[in-house]
Enzyme design. Structure first.
Site, short mmCIF file in Angstrom:
data_model
loop_
_atom_site.label_atom_id
_atom_site.label_comp_id
_atom_site.label_asym_id
_atom_site.label_seq_id
_atom_site.Cartn_x
_atom_site.Cartn_y
_atom_site.Cartn_z
N SER A 89 0.78 -1.24 0.00
CA SER A 89 0.00 0.00 0.00
C SER A 89 0.81 1.29 0.00
CB SER A 89 -0.94 0.02 1.20
OG SER A 89 -2.06 -0.76 0.93
N THR A 155 -10.36 -16.24 -0.51
CA THR A 155 -10.10 -17.68 -0.63
C THR A 155 -9.16 -17.97 -1.79
OG1 THR A 155 -12.28 -18.20 0.29
CG2 THR A 155 -11.19 -19.92 -1.00
N TYR A 195 -10.84 1.90 5.16
CA TYR A 195 -9.76 1.66 4.21
C TYR A 195 -10.24 0.73 3.11
CZ TYR A 195 -4.97 1.11 2.70
OH TYR A 195 -3.82 1.13 1.95
N SER A 196 -10.18 1.19 1.88
CA SER A 196 -10.65 0.38 0.76
C SER A 196 -9.66 0.45 -0.40
CB SER A 196 -12.03 0.85 0.27
OG SER A 196 -12.40 0.15 -0.90
N ASN A 197 -9.08 -0.70 -0.74
CA ASN A 197 -8.16 -0.75 -1.87
C ASN A 197 -8.83 -0.37 -3.17
OD1 ASN A 197 -5.69 -1.72 -0.55
ND2 ASN A 197 -7.01 -3.41 0.02
N GLY A 340 2.55 -0.89 4.22
CA GLY A 340 1.98 -1.70 3.17
C GLY A 340 2.29 -3.17 3.37
#
Length: 382
Positions: A89, A155, A195-197, A340
């Site tokens: 990150s 998964t 927090y959102s990628n 990150g």
């Protein structure tokens, strides 16, 4: 701890770091050129199972590096101060810097709605790109679902069976955003923080739309080349890490016990503009120091970047700006930077407000080690 790579793959970055940094107030003893406490914290990480650590400090023109542990569990080869590693990150600060440079050039506004640049991309299950600004993407107040929190994605990429089956998959930015759109938003835009990628995958797509070039091309042209960051690269779909580098290790499990797997080689398109960058500690010090000194952004845009919002955990002393966290250490020192995580790699890069004292380091394991203690050791001393 949860599935560390899954939450850290580009994850609750600053928050994860800040929890480690929260603690009783200590008398400020600026470490200056004494790195004893830093070394102690690094050795403590090795003692509890981190395979190896590489760290570099730049402080008022001097450079100090140290390594501990091993870079290869099979051969025992040590880590190198010149190791390149996946920074996860930390990529976000580079992406945000490009967006802010584009704003300084009058090519976009932070108040632009996402749909202006990416019509029809953020919609479905309550998501609405006509109501979300670019600023809300960059400071994680958009409410857009984090695609790495999707159960099927987790998964496929963060469990042992899934990882070894899917490690070389190529994912487009549109693929990753589409995963997020199968979920409801976390909250209405601007009303909370999470927090959102996905936010930074979208930011990379905006860069492409505005400039006609990929986010990789613009980061190279605007940051890597001008700062002469020789060890920093955007790998695209390349699955290897350039030499010199160490191996990266993961448990690929919910626990910190069990077998350790070599996860060095993977297709980083699953991280996209939220976390695919490769760098080394010296380059990261150079980047964050230059950024905070105003070498990459005009004053107005640097002020925007440093305008922070609460992350919901005030006790942890961390607030989040535009791809940049403001962390108040237990001794009262403020550092700015990011952390990150991506498979087998946990990294931190921080600098003082004037950019004069920077620390960057990497653990080549993703299941243990107190990164916060290393930061406190360097900037607070004992």
């Amino acid at each position: 701890m949860g599935l560390r790579v899954r939450t850290a793959l580009m994850a609750t970055t600053a928050v994860a770091l800040s929890v480690a940094l929260a603690g009783p107030a200590m008398a400020a003893e600026p470490a200056g050129k004494d790195h004893t406490a830093t070394l102690t914290a690094i050795q403590a990480a090795i003692d509890i199972g981190v395979p190896g650590v590489t760290a570099t400090v730049k402080d008022d023109g001097t450079t100090w590096s140290t390594t501990a542990g091993v870079g290869n569990l099979r051969t025992g080869k040590p880590r190198s101060a010149d190791d390149r590693y996946r920074v996860g990150s930390i990529t976000k600060t580079f992406v945000s810097t490009v967006i802010l440079q584009l704003e300084a050039e009058g090519r976009l506004s932070l108040d632009d709605k996402v749909a202006k640049w990416l019509p029809g991309v953020v919609e479905g299950n309550g998501h609405d790109g006509t109501k979300i600004t670019l600023r809300e993407l960059l400071n994680h107040t958009s409410g857009i679902f984090n695609y790495t929190a999707d159960e099927d994605f987790g998964t496929a990429y963060f469990t042992k069976d899934g990882f070894f089956q899917h490690r070389y998959d190529t994912k487009s930015a549109a693929d990753l955003v589409a995963i997020a759109m199968t979920h409801k938003p976390d909250f209405a835009p601007g009303t909370s923080w999470n927090y959102s990628n996905t936010n930074y995958v979208l930011a990379g797509m905006v860069i492409q739309k505005v400039t006609g070039h990929s986010y990789e091309t613009e980061i190279r042209r605007r940051i890597i080349n001008p700062l002469h960051l020789k060890a920093t690269s955007l790998p695209g779909a390349r699955v290897t890490v350039p030499q010199p580098s160490s191996r990266a290790y993961s448990k690929l499990a919910e626990t910190a016990t069990g077998p350790t797997y070599d996860v060095t080689n993977l297709n980083p398109t699953i991280a996209s503009s939220a976390g695919s960058l490769i760098s080394d500690s010296s380059d990261l010090d150079r980047f964050y120091g230059a950024l905070l000194r105003g070498e990459l952004l005009p004053g107005k845009q640097l002020k925007e970047m440093k305008t922070t919002v609460p992350t919901g955990d005030d006790s942890a002393g961390t607030r989040y700006g535009l791809g940049l966290a403001d962390i108040t250490l237990p001794c009262g020192v403020h550092v700015w930077g990011h952390d990150g995580g991506i498979h087998g790699s946990s990294s931190v890069a921080v600098t003082t407000a004037d950019g004069s004292h920077s620390l960057a380091f990497n653990f080549n394991g993703d299941w243990s080690g107190d990164a916060g203690a290393v930061v406190v050791g360097e900037f607070c001393g004992t």
